[in-house]
Design an enzyme around this catalytic site. Structure first.
Site, PDB file in Angstrom:
ATOM      1  N   HIS A   1       9.616 -13.220  67.276  1.00 14.40           N
ATOM      2  CA  HIS A   1      10.850 -12.426  67.086  1.00 14.40           C
ATOM      3  C   HIS A   1      11.484 -12.123  68.444  1.00 14.40           C
ATOM      4  O   HIS A   1      12.693 -12.209  68.619  1.00 14.40           O
ATOM      5  CB  HIS A   1      10.534 -11.072  66.434  1.00 14.40           C
ATOM      6  CG  HIS A   1      10.184 -11.159  64.998  1.00 14.40           C
ATOM      7  ND1 HIS A   1      11.133 -11.363  64.027  1.00 14.40           N
ATOM      8  CD2 HIS A   1       9.006 -11.046  64.354  1.00 14.40           C
ATOM      9  CE1 HIS A   1      10.541 -11.379  62.846  1.00 14.40           C
ATOM     10  NE2 HIS A   1       9.248 -11.190  63.019  1.00 14.40           N
TER      11      HIS A   1
ATOM     12  N   ASP B   1       7.808  -4.929  77.541  1.00 19.22           N
ATOM     13  CA  ASP B   1       7.064  -4.007  76.695  1.00 19.22           C
ATOM     14  C   ASP B   1       8.082  -3.025  76.151  1.00 19.22           C
ATOM     15  O   ASP B   1       8.980  -2.579  76.877  1.00 19.22           O
ATOM     16  CB  ASP B   1       5.980  -3.293  77.499  1.00 19.22           C
ATOM     17  CG  ASP B   1       4.848  -2.824  76.583  1.00 19.22           C
ATOM     18  OD1 ASP B   1       4.623  -3.461  75.536  1.00 19.22           O
ATOM     19  OD2 ASP B   1       4.202  -1.812  76.904  1.00 19.22           O
TER      20      ASP B   1
ATOM     21  N   PHE C   1      12.044  -6.615  62.672  1.00 17.72           N
ATOM     22  CA  PHE C   1      10.587  -6.439  62.670  1.00 17.72           C
ATOM     23  C   PHE C   1      10.257  -5.020  63.108  1.00 17.72           C
ATOM     24  O   PHE C   1      11.147  -4.228  63.448  1.00 17.72           O
ATOM     25  CB  PHE C   1       9.919  -7.479  63.586  1.00 17.72           C
ATOM     26  CG  PHE C   1      10.181  -7.266  65.062  1.00 17.72           C
ATOM     27  CD1 PHE C   1      11.412  -7.568  65.609  1.00 17.72           C
ATOM     28  CD2 PHE C   1       9.200  -6.741  65.899  1.00 17.72           C
ATOM     29  CE1 PHE C   1      11.661  -7.365  66.969  1.00 17.72           C
ATOM     30  CE2 PHE C   1       9.436  -6.540  67.259  1.00 17.72           C
ATOM     31  CZ  PHE C   1      10.676  -6.851  67.788  1.00 17.72           C
TER      32      PHE C   1
ATOM     33  N   ASP D   1      12.297  -1.517  62.812  1.00 18.38           N
ATOM     34  CA  ASP D   1      13.720  -1.752  62.515  1.00 18.38           C
ATOM     35  C   ASP D   1      14.204  -1.075  61.226  1.00 18.38           C
ATOM     36  O   ASP D   1      15.308  -0.518  61.202  1.00 18.38           O
ATOM     37  CB  ASP D   1      14.022  -3.259  62.454  1.00 18.38           C
ATOM     38  CG  ASP D   1      14.202  -3.855  63.847  1.00 18.38           C
ATOM     39  OD1 ASP D   1      14.377  -3.079  64.804  1.00 18.38           O
ATOM     40  OD2 ASP D   1      14.171  -5.098  63.977  1.00 18.38           O
TER      41      ASP D   1
HETATM   42  P1  IMP Z   1       5.220  -4.469  72.235  1.00 19.00           P
HETATM   43  O1  IMP Z   1       6.315  -4.459  73.240  1.00 19.00           O
HETATM   44  O2  IMP Z   1       4.922  -5.838  71.730  1.00 19.00           O
HETATM   45  O3  IMP Z   1       4.018  -3.691  72.644  1.00 19.00           O
HETATM   46  O4  IMP Z   1       5.886  -3.770  70.986  1.00 19.00           O
HETATM   47  C1  IMP Z   1       5.505  -2.555  70.511  1.00 19.00           C
HETATM   48  C2  IMP Z   1       5.875  -2.378  69.089  1.00 19.00           C
HETATM   49  O5  IMP Z   1       7.132  -1.744  69.078  1.00 19.00           O
HETATM   50  C3  IMP Z   1       6.027  -3.623  68.246  1.00 19.00           C
HETATM   51  O6  IMP Z   1       4.847  -4.005  67.634  1.00 19.00           O
HETATM   52  C4  IMP Z   1       6.985  -3.147  67.201  1.00 19.00           C
HETATM   53  O7  IMP Z   1       6.317  -2.463  66.192  1.00 19.00           O
HETATM   54  C5  IMP Z   1       7.832  -2.160  67.967  1.00 19.00           C
HETATM   55  N1  IMP Z   1       9.074  -2.778  68.436  1.00 19.00           N
HETATM   56  C6  IMP Z   1       9.323  -3.375  69.608  1.00 19.00           C
HETATM   57  N2  IMP Z   1      10.586  -3.809  69.671  1.00 19.00           N
HETATM   58  C7  IMP Z   1      11.140  -3.461  68.496  1.00 19.00           C
HETATM   59  C8  IMP Z   1      12.426  -3.665  67.939  1.00 19.00           C
HETATM   60  O8  IMP Z   1      13.333  -4.263  68.531  1.00 19.00           O
HETATM   61  N3  IMP Z   1      12.610  -3.198  66.709  1.00 19.00           N
HETATM   62  C9  IMP Z   1      11.648  -2.545  66.010  1.00 19.00           C
HETATM   63  N4  IMP Z   1      10.429  -2.347  66.465  1.00 19.00           N
HETATM   64  C10 IMP Z   1      10.172  -2.813  67.710  1.00 19.00           C
END
Ligand code: IMP
Length: 367
Positions: free
Chosen positions: A186, A243, A323, A326
């Site tokens: 994504h 992140d 995802f 959202d």
């Molecule tokens: P990481 O940056 O992969 O550690 O993301 C942390 C978590 O934040 C992800 O697993 C998602 O659950 C949430 N997340 C990150 N970016 C988005 C976004 O653009 N929309 C919604 N949830 C997000």
């Protein structure tokens, strides 16, 4: 009626498994050629690429200053069963071709090309690309097997069908590319759409890197740095990571850096949303923000970029696009959740887009 062509001229295409003796065969032929007045030939084509299935024919490339005295040049080779294919028959004006026949079969091709010819450069570039890039090699192997089955008796059709793949691979290689240290497809799609087509973003998987980088730190910045420096150490290539966390005011900034694992190591989007909504209850303060930190490792120096999207948390999930969180997040300036938006719409507000814009602005000053 017997064919007017020798057997080797019309033999069907057969793709053989990779054979570790091909490089040695190439070396022997190269040596023979050097004794016949063609020094410095190169092993090219699929048999020059380790682990690639190929027609079991060794392709060699030699660079000659001009095609003017070609008859004199090829004459000594005829005695060693090299057959000169007249250019009218070969129909490739950029080369002269000889075919080495052994036991009535094609054993090798010698491509004579001019210095600086585009086709010569492309041959060498494509071979080097296949040697370096395992996923590309696997795709090419699968394509060749399919085409050989389809066009077994039509060498020209087989070659033409491969050409588009080669053109695309070379065009991609010409475009600057950067590794995005993530396994989240994504995010790759969102960042590529934010960056546009000037720069190709490749995921860890596409770069042939199979690791799950830990996020052990208590800030987004430190986790982003950990990811980009891990990949930089592994590849020595320019790369970036990001992140992201969702920071909910009434929860004191939670889940923040723990966003992915808020409800536990299963990293379930549904469970995370459930925990967040339960924690927030009917608190009227629904303010929240997404914060993205990008760590770019460029020419051995780290650059950090931040993107923030302010908004609010819905009482219940709405929509199933996107995802993570959202479906419960509505950005300031809209009434719909990110879960109800197309990627283009989300990108008008998105934290990731804002951080990516800064990344692109920086890279544009460098590329
Ligand atoms: P990481 O940056 O992969 O550690 O993301 C942390 C978590 O934040 C992800 O697993 C998602 O659950 C949430 N997340 C990150 N970016 C988005 C976004 O653009 N929309 C919604 N949830 C997000």
């Amino acid at each position: 009626m017997s064919s007017p062509f020798p057997k080797w001229a019309t033999e069907p295409i057969r793709i053989a498994d990779p054979d570790p003796t091909w490089p040695e065969k190439a070396r022997r032929l190269q040596h023979q050629l050097s004794t016949l007045g063609i020094p410095n030939s190169e092993h090219i084509g699929s048999t020059a690429v380790p682990d690639l299935p190929a027609k079991p024919i060794i392709d060699l490339l030699a660079t000659i200053p001009s095609f003017d005295n070609i008859e004199a040049l090829v004459e000594p080779l005829r005695h060693e069963d090299w057959h000169y294919v007249p250019p009218e028959l070969d129909q490739r004006p950029y080369r002269r071709l000889l075919i080495k026949v052994e036991n009535e079969k094609r054993a090798a091709h010698l491509h004579l090309m001019l210095p600086h010819s585009v086709e010569r450069e492309a041959e060498i570039l494509f071979r080097n690309l296949l040697i370096r890039n395992q996923p590309l090699r696997a795709q090419y192997a699968a394509l060749k097997k399919g085409l050989a089955a389809e066009h077994a008796d039509d060498r020209e059709a087989y070659t033409n069908a491969k050409t588009q793949f080669i053109k695309n691979a070379l065009a991609m290689a010409a475009k600057p590319r950067i590794i995005f240290a993530t396994n989240n497809q994504h995010k790759v799609i969102e960042i590529q759409s934010a960056i546009g087509d000037k720069l190709e973003v490749i995921s860890l998987k596409a770069a042939g890197i199979d690791i799950d980088i830990p996020e052990p730190h208590d800030t987004l910045e430190a986790n982003a740095t950990e990811k980009s420096s891990t990949i930089h150490k592994l590849t020595n290539d320019n790369c970036f990571s990001e992140d992201t966390g969702l920071e909910v005011m009434a929860l004191g900034g939670e889940p923040g850096v723990l966003s992915a694992r808020y409800a536990g190591e299963t990293r379930s989007f549904e469970e995370n949303i459930k925990k967040l909504l339960t924690g927030l209850g009917d608190n009227p303060d629904r303010r929240a923000r997404f914060r993205t930190v990008i760590s770019l490792n460029y020419n051995n120096t780290e650059h950090l970029f931040e993107g923030i999207c302010e908004g609010r948390i819905l009482p219940a999930p709405d929509g199933d696009d996107g995802f993570g969180y959202d479906p419960i997040f509505v950005p300031e300036g809209d009434t719909r959740s990110f879960g109800r938006m197309t990627l283009e719409e989300k990108n008008r507000y998105s934290h990731r887009r804002k951080a990516a814009d800064q990344l692109v602005a920086f890279l544009q000053t460098q590329i």
